[in-house]
Write an enzyme that holds these catalytic residues in place. Structure first.
Site, PDB file in Angstrom:
ATOM      1  N   PHE B 192       0.867  -1.195   0.000  1.00 40.26           N
ATOM      2  CA  PHE B 192       0.000   0.000   0.000  1.00 40.26           C
ATOM      3  C   PHE B 192       0.892   1.229   0.000  1.00 40.26           C
ATOM      4  CE2 PHE B 192      -2.247   3.572   1.703  1.00 40.26           C
ATOM      5  CZ  PHE B 192      -3.511   3.476   1.143  1.00 40.26           C
ATOM      6  N   ASP B 301       9.349   2.773   1.452  1.00 41.91           N
ATOM      7  CA  ASP B 301       8.202   3.557   1.899  1.00 41.91           C
ATOM      8  C   ASP B 301       8.004   3.321   3.397  1.00 41.91           C
ATOM      9  OD1 ASP B 301       5.719   4.508   2.610  1.00 41.91           O
ATOM     10  OD2 ASP B 301       4.679   3.741   0.833  1.00 41.91           O
ATOM     11  N   LYS B 332       2.532  10.544   8.442  1.00 43.84           N
ATOM     12  CA  LYS B 332       1.896  10.074   9.667  1.00 43.84           C
ATOM     13  C   LYS B 332       2.641  10.504  10.932  1.00 43.84           C
ATOM     14  CE  LYS B 332      -0.436   6.227   7.428  1.00 43.84           C
ATOM     15  NZ  LYS B 332      -1.828   6.647   7.327  1.00 43.84           N
ATOM     16  N   THR B 353       3.080  24.359  -4.665  1.00 41.89           N
ATOM     17  CA  THR B 353       2.970  25.653  -3.991  1.00 41.89           C
ATOM     18  C   THR B 353       3.360  25.558  -2.525  1.00 41.89           C
ATOM     19  OG1 THR B 353       1.167  26.259  -5.447  1.00 41.89           O
ATOM     20  CG2 THR B 353       1.416  27.556  -3.453  1.00 41.89           C
TER      21      THR B 353
END
Lengths: 472, 472
Positions: B192, B301, B332, B353
């Site tokens: 995931f 990841d 997280k 931005t």
């Protein structure tokens, strides 16, 4: 340090010898409760009531219960019904540090005042025909999730709103159709919709944004290249818009024929990053009808134009339509990202951990109060008119240097002779204390704050006039 | 209201009769300066110094100058050299409302303390071999931009680090190769990595995440299905890992042959959402070598595993490698999203931005202080050991109900007989005041906060034991 909360009745813990004997000495007790304490089933009545309220506004499929983050501390989460639970799902923020550090997982456990704050902030300025909003952390995520909502909506129509097949479920796990269908989003040359990979496939303003990143085979239509001021070139402009609309319909048919149907059309009310390209309300009206005719969703990207700079809160309100869009995305001036959508575009599968940040809604509610109290949209209309008149005057004065002054509210731009001159003007203006930005190949764009008054415009026009004189 | 700042020398405004006569009455003067005031060229010496400092840490290609947001107000932006400029680029936040509402555009105009705060927070816990970090707003954006960095890096290698060709520049504008090359990211079944469209093409944990969203034809390798406890099944597990690694190499070759070379490999140190699937350090070591051999970047990841829950700050530190990865992404527990990367994976074109939110760095610095002061990683190791021992005991006691207890630190999980029983256990535990979460098809995962102590573990094991007794 917070005072040590008195442990309430702990109706669930029966310490057994097995583990009791191993219990470590407690430290940091001042931060913590002594154990769980359950008052109601979970979700309790207050959580259920709030879920119902929030369900009127956005997806609540993943919500477990509403939290009382003020009362939560240490390893305990306290819900709005007063249930105190030992938390083993602590994926997120160490909220024990300070209530402020706390960034709730809005998708699962929103805070109690979330529906109320949404109503005070985002819903109070919802576009016509839209009563639902989904918050997101940034502009790219807003568009990316809006595209997903359109794909899901389109596929649901194809399936006749039946459940997905086993083949759908298994093929999607390996990125294959029919589970991952070959749908497309139609976008416009010159458009900018963000830089994540879905958004990027619809962005066509500068090569440097897209270079070296794999993309999708999606249709790209020409955006009208109009002559300004629009009201002086109505015939030519109408022809150009008709040409682009015809191309849009051709592309929709072509892509359907090659098995990549257009699930949605995305467009900015004014192409901002691409050079402040305008189109007429008539163009947008007809485009919206083409979308409806071909069963595609119509997504208006107001990330740049939303929030009042055009003199209306949403730029698409200038089109004067009752039903201007199926999805309207926003970010930037709105302080939070997200999108409004029609009821039928609700997708329970649009989800992530944070779903935006509720502290931004609090600020937005305050910003909206100021906008209303100070009549800032009228101010913008007034300042914008003065700015555009000034640009017209300077354009008459320096016809070799300037052209195509254009704008709505203070959302204005003007073209400069060439890229090199444009960049020199930007630097010279900065040296004189005026911050300007470029867009497109050789445009200067004006993006003042909503509190930009007429006297600021005059101040600017003086500096700009001095700078132009140096470049003539 | 803030006190009205005395207008300093305005060395640029020469009000002319033309505009002077039209100047509107000022309102809200208490919020504003009287005009621009320039002290140095822009960027001035302080901005240049700070740009140099930040350049050691992340991309600074788009930075104009550093801002003093405390001094900025109304329509004026004040830079760190004391230059006060009339702001026509106000794309972003109405910073006039309150300093707190202010969310600086980090990509263009970062605040003065930004490099210092990055050093105190994210850099102080940088993984081995990495001194550069790029902040992002959320986990999906972090991975999405990490993928883009790998694509750009890979294409630069292909081009021999020469400039892109005209064909590259023109073809990318219409989503076509060679400008948008047919590169792929190799991911693992069960992984995931987020829900934006690039990330989603590498996510394979649940069909419901992917259903109805177009995807990319990218290779998907099997993740080892190991037997637990790992140390009791070393031979079978080594065979299973060898099988998966062989498949990885086959896929890399196949995809190269079909013109979709693997620019990067992405993997979680523990597949979290997919069911808490572990692999051995030997597997990751060999996988990292395969990536190097085939010229693919290796992206670890750590969105779920990073931040200390495994007993080390980064889960990949358990592998004991000097050079474990090219990119490490996080979110997280880190309060901000982003990714660390090797110098050579720096891409000046990674930009948006906001580029994250610097207020999160302030909080993270405090969180890290607490982690160090309270030795929370040791605490996690201790509590985790107790938790896993307890799960082993319960698994022996309820062999028909429980299996495959596994974990690192407090990042633990256990399998339940079937999905229905798992869900019943989750609900019953909640009714007794313990919040647990599911993952994979029939696992329960444990994700306590870093302050979860041994006595919390005992409290939990008692409740869990009661709940299990009801399901036996």
């Amino acid at each position: 340090n917070p005072t040590y909360p008195v442990a309430r009745q702990t109706n669930v813990i029966t310490l057994r010898t097995l583990y009791m004997s191993k219990a470590a000495a407690k430290t940091q007790v001042e931060f913590e409760y002594d154990g769980p304490s359950m008052k109601t089933e979970v979700p309790g009545p207050r959580s259920k009531e709030l879920t119902k309220q929030l369900g009127e506004i956005q997806n609540v499929g993943a919500i477990n219960f509403f939290c009382n983050y003020e009362e939560s501390r240490g390893n305990y989460l306290v819900d709005v019904d007063g249930n105190r639970m030992l938390d083993y799902t602590h994926l997120l923020y160490p909220y024990w540090l300070s209530a402020f550090v706390n960034r709730p997982a809005l998708g699962i456990m929103p805070p109690e005042n979330f529906p109320e704050k949404l109503a005070e902030s985002l819903l109070s300025v919802a576009p016509s025909g839209m009563s639902r909003v989904q918050t997101m952390a940034c502009g790219s995520c807003s568009n990316e999730n809006a595209y997903k909502a359109m794909f899901i909506w389109y596929r649901n129509k194809e399936r006749g709103h039946n459940n997905p097949s086993d083949e759908d479920m298994s093929s999607c796990m390996i990125n294959q159709s029919p589970g991952c269908p070959d749908f497309s989003i139609l976008s416009f040359m010159g458009g900018f919709h963000g830089r994540t990979m879905g958004c990027l496939a619809t962005t066509h303003s500068k090569a440097i944004h897209k270079l070296d990143v794999p993309s999708f085979d999606w249709p790209i239509a020409p955006f009208p290249k109009l002559k300004y001021p629009l009201e002086e070139f109505t015939r030519e402009n109408a022809q150009e818009e008709a040409r682009c609309l015809e191309e849009v319909e051709d592309l929709i048919v072509q892509w359907r024929q090659k098995g990549r149907p257009v699930a949605g059309i995305v467009i900015e009310p004014i192409q901002a990053e691409g050079g402040d390209n305008h189109a007429t309300p008539d163009f947008f009206k007809k485009l919206r009808n083409i979308a409806r005719k071909h069963g595609s969703a119509f997504h208006v990207d107001e990330v740049q134009t939303g929030g009042g700079a055009t003199g209306k809160f949403w730029a698409h309100e200038h089109w004067g339509m009752d039903d201007p869009a199926d999805i309207v995305s926003f970010s930037k001036k709105m302080l939070t990202g997200g999108y409004y959508h029609k009821d039928e575009l609700q997708a329970y599968r649009i989800f992530n951990t944070w779903m935006g940040d509720p502290s931004k809604n609090l600020f937005l509610a305050e910003v909206l109060n100021v906008i209303r109290r100070e009549n800032l949209l009228e101010e913008v209309t007034r300042s914008g008119k003065t700015l555009l008149q000034g640009l017209y005057q300077l354009q008459d004065q320096y016809p070799n240097l300037l052209s195509s002054a254009r704008g709505q509210g203070t959302f204005c731009a003007i073209d400069i002779r060439d890229d090199a001159t444009r960049n020199s003007i930007l630097l010279k203006a900065r040296d004189k204390g005026v911050l300007l930005g470029g867009c497109g190949d050789r445009s200067i764009r004006f993006r003042p704050a909503l509190v930009f008054k007429e006297y600021h415009v005059h101040m600017f026009l003086n500096v700009f006039s001095d700078v132009l004189a140096e470049h003539n």
